[in-house]
Scaffold this motif. Structure first.
Motif, PDB file in Angstrom:
ATOM      1  N   THR A  73       0.923  -1.305  -0.200  1.00 24.18           N
ATOM      2  CA  THR A  73       0.321  -0.037   0.702  1.00 24.18           C
ATOM      3  C   THR A  73       0.745   1.092   0.197  1.00 24.18           C
ATOM      4  O   THR A  73       0.488   1.915  -1.050  1.00 24.18           O
ATOM      5  N   ALA A  74       1.782   1.570   0.819  1.00 22.03           N
ATOM      6  CA  ALA A  74       2.572   1.867   1.229  1.00 22.03           C
ATOM      7  C   ALA A  74       3.597   2.945  -0.588  1.00 22.03           C
ATOM      8  O   ALA A  74       3.793   3.738  -1.679  1.00 22.03           O
ATOM      9  N   GLY A  75       3.833   1.403  -0.746  1.00 28.48           N
ATOM     10  CA  GLY A  75       4.348   1.498  -2.516  1.00 28.48           C
ATOM     11  C   GLY A  75       3.420   1.898  -3.320  1.00 28.48           C
ATOM     12  O   GLY A  75       3.810   2.723  -4.039  1.00 28.48           O
ATOM     13  N   MET A  76       2.152   1.578  -3.331  1.00 27.02           N
ATOM     14  CA  MET A  76       1.127   2.602  -4.104  1.00 27.02           C
ATOM     15  C   MET A  76       0.822   3.813  -4.008  1.00 27.02           C
ATOM     16  O   MET A  76       0.648   4.714  -5.207  1.00 27.02           O
ATOM     17  N   TRP A  83       3.606   9.423  -9.620  1.00 29.70           N
ATOM     18  CA  TRP A  83       3.266   9.345 -11.233  1.00 29.70           C
ATOM     19  C   TRP A  83       2.319  10.898 -11.191  1.00 29.70           C
ATOM     20  O   TRP A  83       2.126  11.432 -12.333  1.00 29.70           O
ATOM     21  N   VAL A  84       0.505  10.862 -10.433  1.00 29.36           N
ATOM     22  CA  VAL A  84      -0.515  11.531 -10.764  1.00 29.36           C
ATOM     23  C   VAL A  84      -0.126  13.109 -10.384  1.00 29.36           C
ATOM     24  O   VAL A  84      -1.072  13.995 -10.216  1.00 29.36           O
ATOM     25  N   ALA A  97      -8.123   1.772   3.160  1.00 33.83           N
ATOM     26  CA  ALA A  97      -7.285   0.563   3.613  1.00 33.83           C
ATOM     27  C   ALA A  97      -7.527   0.363   5.262  1.00 33.83           C
ATOM     28  O   ALA A  97      -8.076  -0.623   5.340  1.00 33.83           O
ATOM     29  N   VAL A  98      -7.088   1.764   5.618  1.00 34.68           N
ATOM     30  CA  VAL A  98      -7.425   1.760   7.025  1.00 34.68           C
ATOM     31  C   VAL A  98      -8.584   1.600   7.651  1.00 34.68           C
ATOM     32  O   VAL A  98      -9.109   0.430   8.391  1.00 34.68           O
ATOM     33  N   GLY A  99      -9.838   1.915   7.277  1.00 30.38           N
ATOM     34  CA  GLY A  99     -11.576   1.461   7.535  1.00 30.38           C
ATOM     35  C   GLY A  99     -11.645  -0.190   6.827  1.00 30.38           C
ATOM     36  O   GLY A  99     -12.433  -0.152   7.654  1.00 30.38           O
ATOM     37  N   SER A 100     -11.020  -0.415   5.758  1.00 23.08           N
ATOM     38  CA  SER A 100     -11.160  -1.973   5.156  1.00 23.08           C
ATOM     39  C   SER A 100     -10.898  -2.434   6.853  1.00 23.08           C
ATOM     40  O   SER A 100     -12.009  -3.664   6.629  1.00 23.08           O
ATOM     41  N   MET A 144      -6.498   0.277  -5.990  1.00 20.95           N
ATOM     42  CA  MET A 144      -5.519   0.488  -8.366  1.00 20.95           C
ATOM     43  C   MET A 144      -6.112   0.142  -8.974  1.00 20.95           C
ATOM     44  O   MET A 144      -5.866   1.303  -9.482  1.00 20.95           O
ATOM     45  N   VAL A 145      -7.301  -0.498  -9.158  1.00 22.73           N
ATOM     46  CA  VAL A 145      -7.579  -0.755 -10.339  1.00 22.73           C
ATOM     47  C   VAL A 145      -9.003   1.480 -10.831  1.00 22.73           C
ATOM     48  O   VAL A 145      -8.204   1.301 -11.901  1.00 22.73           O
ATOM     49  N   PHE A 146      -9.482   1.243  -9.644  1.00 25.65           N
ATOM     50  CA  PHE A 146      -9.859   2.076  -9.832  1.00 25.65           C
ATOM     51  C   PHE A 146      -9.390   3.906  -9.353  1.00 25.65           C
ATOM     52  O   PHE A 146      -9.474   4.667 -10.838  1.00 25.65           O
TER      53      PHE A 146
END
Length: 214
Positions: A73-76, A83-84, A97-100, A144-146
């Protein structure tokens, strides 16, 4: 604007559908009417067992939660920023991620389902339903896809991203069944709970983006 509203409505409906599916599974578990479903899939998966496949499944289950998932997750997040350079997307990724993880903890304490005990290849503690690995995988790779969808210009790249995300989610979920630490209904319930959480989170995020743009 109408397209955005349609997408928001679609996301909300998917979230509601996932929530309904989750609670149907929860009811079937409480009434012990899903035992045959679980037993059939466990038997089929068990027939695939081999030393080589066991190593593969341990790899996927290792990266599916805990510190490996945190590092992924940190890498993403770092990749998104480089990138953006969208801070709102980084906040969304961290919050979802934390909420999940928090939602999984609450649901496990609510249902308190014991883990399967037959033919367990690795050890695991805590309650079984819903699968935390499945929720974490669906949340991480679904998001990630979204997040990357609009930043990938080619159709081939988008298709490849969807295939990769789906593959990771499927393998992490399958690894929990193969290793004997979750029932199939735990994994399916985890996917549905995470699907609900993810789509509702995206719904709120897109509404915020729409209002901010206006």
């Amino acid at each position: 604007m109408n397209l955005i509203k349609q997408l928001l409505t679609g996301a909300l409906l998917i979230g509601i559908g996932c929530a309904v599916g989750f609670f149907i599974i929860a009811l079937l578990i409480s009434d012990k009417r899903i035992d045959a479903f679980d037993a059939g899939i466990i038997s089929a998966v068990g027939k695939l067992e081999s030393p080589g496949l066991t190593k593969v499944m341990i790899f996927f289950t290792t990266i599916g939660a805990g510190w490996p998932a945190v590092l992924i997750t940190a890498g993403m997040m770092m990749g998104l920023y480089v990138w953006v350079r969208q801070r709102r997307e980084l906040i969304l990724l961290a919050a979802v991620a934390v909420g999940s993880a928090a939602l999984n903890t609450v649901l496990k304490l609510l249902f308190r389902r014991a883990r399967p005990t037959l033919h367990r290849i690795v050890e695991a503690t805590g309650y079984s339903f819903p699968s935390g690995h499945s929720m974490a995988a669906f949340t991480l790779y679904g998001l990630m896809v979204f997040l990357l969808w609009k930043h990938i210009p080619s159709a081939a790249g988008r298709v490849a991203m969807i295939i990769l995300g789906t593959f990771m989610i499927f393998m992490i979920g399958l690894s929990r069944i193969y290793l004997g630490v979750h029932y199939p209904s735990d994994v399916l319930g985890g996917f549905l709970a995470s699907g609900c959480w993810l789509t509702v989170s995206i719904w709120f995020y897109q509404r915020y983006q729409d209002r901010h743009a206006r």
